[in-house]
Design a protein around this motif. Sequence first.
Motif, mmCIF file in Angstrom:
data_model
loop_
_atom_site.group_PDB
_atom_site.id
_atom_site.type_symbol
_atom_site.label_atom_id
_atom_site.label_comp_id
_atom_site.label_asym_id
_atom_site.label_seq_id
_atom_site.Cartn_x
_atom_site.Cartn_y
_atom_site.Cartn_z
ATOM 1 N N ASP A 244 68.210 35.775 22.570
ATOM 2 C CA ASP A 244 69.083 36.955 22.661
ATOM 3 C C ASP A 244 68.857 37.902 21.483
ATOM 4 O O ASP A 244 68.814 39.122 21.647
ATOM 5 C CB ASP A 244 70.554 36.540 22.717
ATOM 6 N N VAL A 245 68.720 37.339 20.296
ATOM 7 C CA VAL A 245 68.465 38.146 19.098
ATOM 8 C C VAL A 245 67.122 38.857 19.228
ATOM 9 O O VAL A 245 67.007 40.043 18.916
ATOM 10 C CB VAL A 245 68.548 37.276 17.821
ATOM 11 N N LEU A 246 66.111 38.169 19.710
ATOM 12 C CA LEU A 246 64.801 38.802 19.885
ATOM 13 C C LEU A 246 64.897 39.979 20.851
ATOM 14 O O LEU A 246 64.376 41.060 20.564
ATOM 15 C CB LEU A 246 63.762 37.794 20.372
ATOM 16 N N ALA A 247 65.570 39.804 21.969
ATOM 17 C CA ALA A 247 65.710 40.904 22.944
ATOM 18 C C ALA A 247 66.440 42.094 22.320
ATOM 19 O O ALA A 247 66.048 43.255 22.511
ATOM 20 C CB ALA A 247 66.440 40.412 24.188
ATOM 21 N N MET A 248 67.492 41.821 21.570
ATOM 22 C CA MET A 248 68.252 42.876 20.891
ATOM 23 C C MET A 248 67.362 43.600 19.880
ATOM 24 O O MET A 248 67.372 44.837 19.795
ATOM 25 C CB MET A 248 69.464 42.244 20.196
ATOM 26 N N ILE A 249 66.600 42.839 19.122
ATOM 27 C CA ILE A 249 65.717 43.417 18.116
ATOM 28 C C ILE A 249 64.609 44.235 18.773
ATOM 29 O O ILE A 249 64.272 45.321 18.293
ATOM 30 C CB ILE A 249 65.165 42.314 17.192
ATOM 31 N N GLU A 250 64.052 43.755 19.855
ATOM 32 C CA GLU A 250 62.982 44.500 20.524
ATOM 33 C C GLU A 250 63.461 45.865 21.009
ATOM 34 O O GLU A 250 62.803 46.877 20.758
ATOM 35 C CB GLU A 250 62.410 43.689 21.690
ATOM 36 N N ARG A 251 64.604 45.908 21.673
ATOM 37 C CA ARG A 251 65.060 47.215 22.181
ATOM 38 C C ARG A 251 65.484 48.141 21.038
ATOM 39 O O ARG A 251 65.268 49.344 21.091
ATOM 40 C CB ARG A 251 66.167 47.056 23.217
ATOM 41 N N THR A 252 66.065 47.583 19.983
ATOM 42 C CA THR A 252 66.460 48.385 18.828
ATOM 43 C C THR A 252 65.218 48.924 18.117
ATOM 44 O O THR A 252 65.180 50.093 17.725
ATOM 45 C CB THR A 252 67.320 47.552 17.864
ATOM 46 N N THR A 253 64.219 48.087 17.975
ATOM 47 C CA THR A 253 62.986 48.488 17.316
ATOM 48 C C THR A 253 62.270 49.578 18.115
ATOM 49 O O THR A 253 61.725 50.522 17.528
ATOM 50 C CB THR A 253 62.070 47.266 17.113
ATOM 51 N N ASP A 254 62.281 49.465 19.426
ATOM 52 C CA ASP A 254 61.659 50.509 20.246
ATOM 53 C C ASP A 254 62.296 51.870 19.965
ATOM 54 O O ASP A 254 61.601 52.877 19.818
ATOM 55 C CB ASP A 254 61.774 50.167 21.736
ATOM 56 N N GLU A 255 63.606 51.905 19.870
ATOM 57 C CA GLU A 255 64.306 53.165 19.583
ATOM 58 C C GLU A 255 64.044 53.618 18.149
ATOM 59 O O GLU A 255 63.850 54.806 17.897
ATOM 60 C CB GLU A 255 65.805 53.011 19.831
ATOM 61 N N LEU A 256 64.032 52.683 17.211
ATOM 62 C CA LEU A 256 63.735 53.023 15.818
ATOM 63 C C LEU A 256 62.357 53.677 15.712
ATOM 64 O O LEU A 256 62.209 54.718 15.066
ATOM 65 C CB LEU A 256 63.805 51.760 14.941
ATOM 66 N N VAL A 257 61.365 53.096 16.341
ATOM 67 C CA VAL A 257 60.013 53.655 16.290
ATOM 68 C C VAL A 257 59.981 55.031 16.953
ATOM 69 O O VAL A 257 59.335 55.953 16.443
ATOM 70 C CB VAL A 257 58.989 52.687 16.916
ATOM 71 N N ALA A 258 60.699 55.206 18.039
ATOM 72 C CA ALA A 258 60.746 56.513 18.697
ATOM 73 C C ALA A 258 61.359 57.573 17.789
ATOM 74 O O ALA A 258 60.970 58.743 17.848
ATOM 75 C CB ALA A 258 61.542 56.415 20.000
ATOM 76 N N ARG A 259 62.299 57.167 16.926
ATOM 77 C CA ARG A 259 62.973 58.120 16.045
ATOM 78 C C ARG A 259 62.324 58.251 14.674
ATOM 79 O O ARG A 259 62.756 59.062 13.850
ATOM 80 C CB ARG A 259 64.446 57.722 15.913
ATOM 81 N N LEU A 260 61.280 57.490 14.416
ATOM 82 C CA LEU A 260 60.633 57.547 13.098
ATOM 83 C C LEU A 260 60.152 58.929 12.693
ATOM 84 O O LEU A 260 60.320 59.298 11.522
ATOM 85 C CB LEU A 260 59.470 56.548 13.031
ATOM 86 N N PRO A 261 59.565 59.711 13.581
ATOM 87 C CA PRO A 261 59.137 61.046 13.117
ATOM 88 C C PRO A 261 60.282 61.853 12.492
ATOM 89 O O PRO A 261 60.107 62.473 11.445
ATOM 90 C CB PRO A 261 58.612 61.710 14.402
ATOM 91 N N GLU A 262 61.467 61.813 13.094
ATOM 92 C CA GLU A 262 62.598 62.539 12.506
ATOM 93 C C GLU A 262 63.063 61.890 11.216
ATOM 94 O O GLU A 262 63.423 62.579 10.267
ATOM 95 C CB GLU A 262 63.754 62.677 13.520
ATOM 96 N N LEU A 263 63.046 60.571 11.141
ATOM 97 C CA LEU A 263 63.471 59.861 9.920
ATOM 98 C C LEU A 263 62.513 60.137 8.770
ATOM 99 O O LEU A 263 62.936 60.292 7.627
ATOM 100 C CB LEU A 263 63.553 58.358 10.177
ATOM 101 N N MET A 264 61.234 60.196 9.067
ATOM 102 C CA MET A 264 60.244 60.414 8.020
ATOM 103 C C MET A 264 60.291 61.852 7.486
ATOM 104 O O MET A 264 59.873 62.081 6.351
ATOM 105 C CB MET A 264 58.848 60.077 8.555
ATOM 106 N N ARG A 265 60.812 62.776 8.263
ATOM 107 C CA ARG A 265 60.953 64.165 7.789
ATOM 108 C C ARG A 265 62.186 64.350 6.930
ATOM 109 O O ARG A 265 62.252 65.270 6.137
ATOM 110 C CB ARG A 265 61.042 65.119 8.989
ATOM 111 N N ALA A 266 63.181 63.511 7.112
ATOM 112 C CA ALA A 266 64.460 63.672 6.404
ATOM 113 C C ALA A 266 64.342 63.408 4.924
ATOM 114 O O ALA A 266 63.482 62.791 4.426
ATOM 115 C CB ALA A 266 65.516 62.749 7.006
#
Length: 162
Positions: free
Chosen positions: A140-162
């Motif tokens: 369950d933790v792995l599944a939660m981490i995978e979906r969270t990580t997918d969103e984190l990676v998708a948002r990295l360009p905005e995070l790296m600009r901040a």
Amino acid sequence: MAYSIALVCLGNICRSPIAHVVLEDRLARAGLDDRVAVASSGTGGWHESEPMDRRAAAVLRDAGYDPSRHRARTFSTDWYAEHDLLLAMDHSNLADMVDQAPTVAEQARARLFREFDPLAAEGDDEVPDPWYGGTDGFRDVLAMIERTTDELVARLPELMRA
């Protein structure tokens, strides 16, 4: 590396190492592994230099990841100088991290990992500690981490600009 992310749990043998392995995988898939570094640690030092929990490693291996390189590390104030974004697995870890922030301004760089989980909700924003449970808790933790990580990676360009 242009940007560095730290993942933090209690002992750095279950949740944060799983997140570390998954995030490195997702960064490589996205072609960002040469621009984003990943590290993990625990707010407690009991497991310093130990490999990840055997159940966490087994769940990762079963899902096609390589958990073999992990050795537990302990979070310290120095992590603020070394990392741009510091992500805690739960509120207790976040509080410990904020307590160690060198300045009030740097406290804002410490956030909850599940802030990036599209399924997180108020009162359900922590990665549960699977330590005392069975294999299903680790899955369950792995599944939660995978979906969270997918969103984190998708948002990295905005995070790296901040």
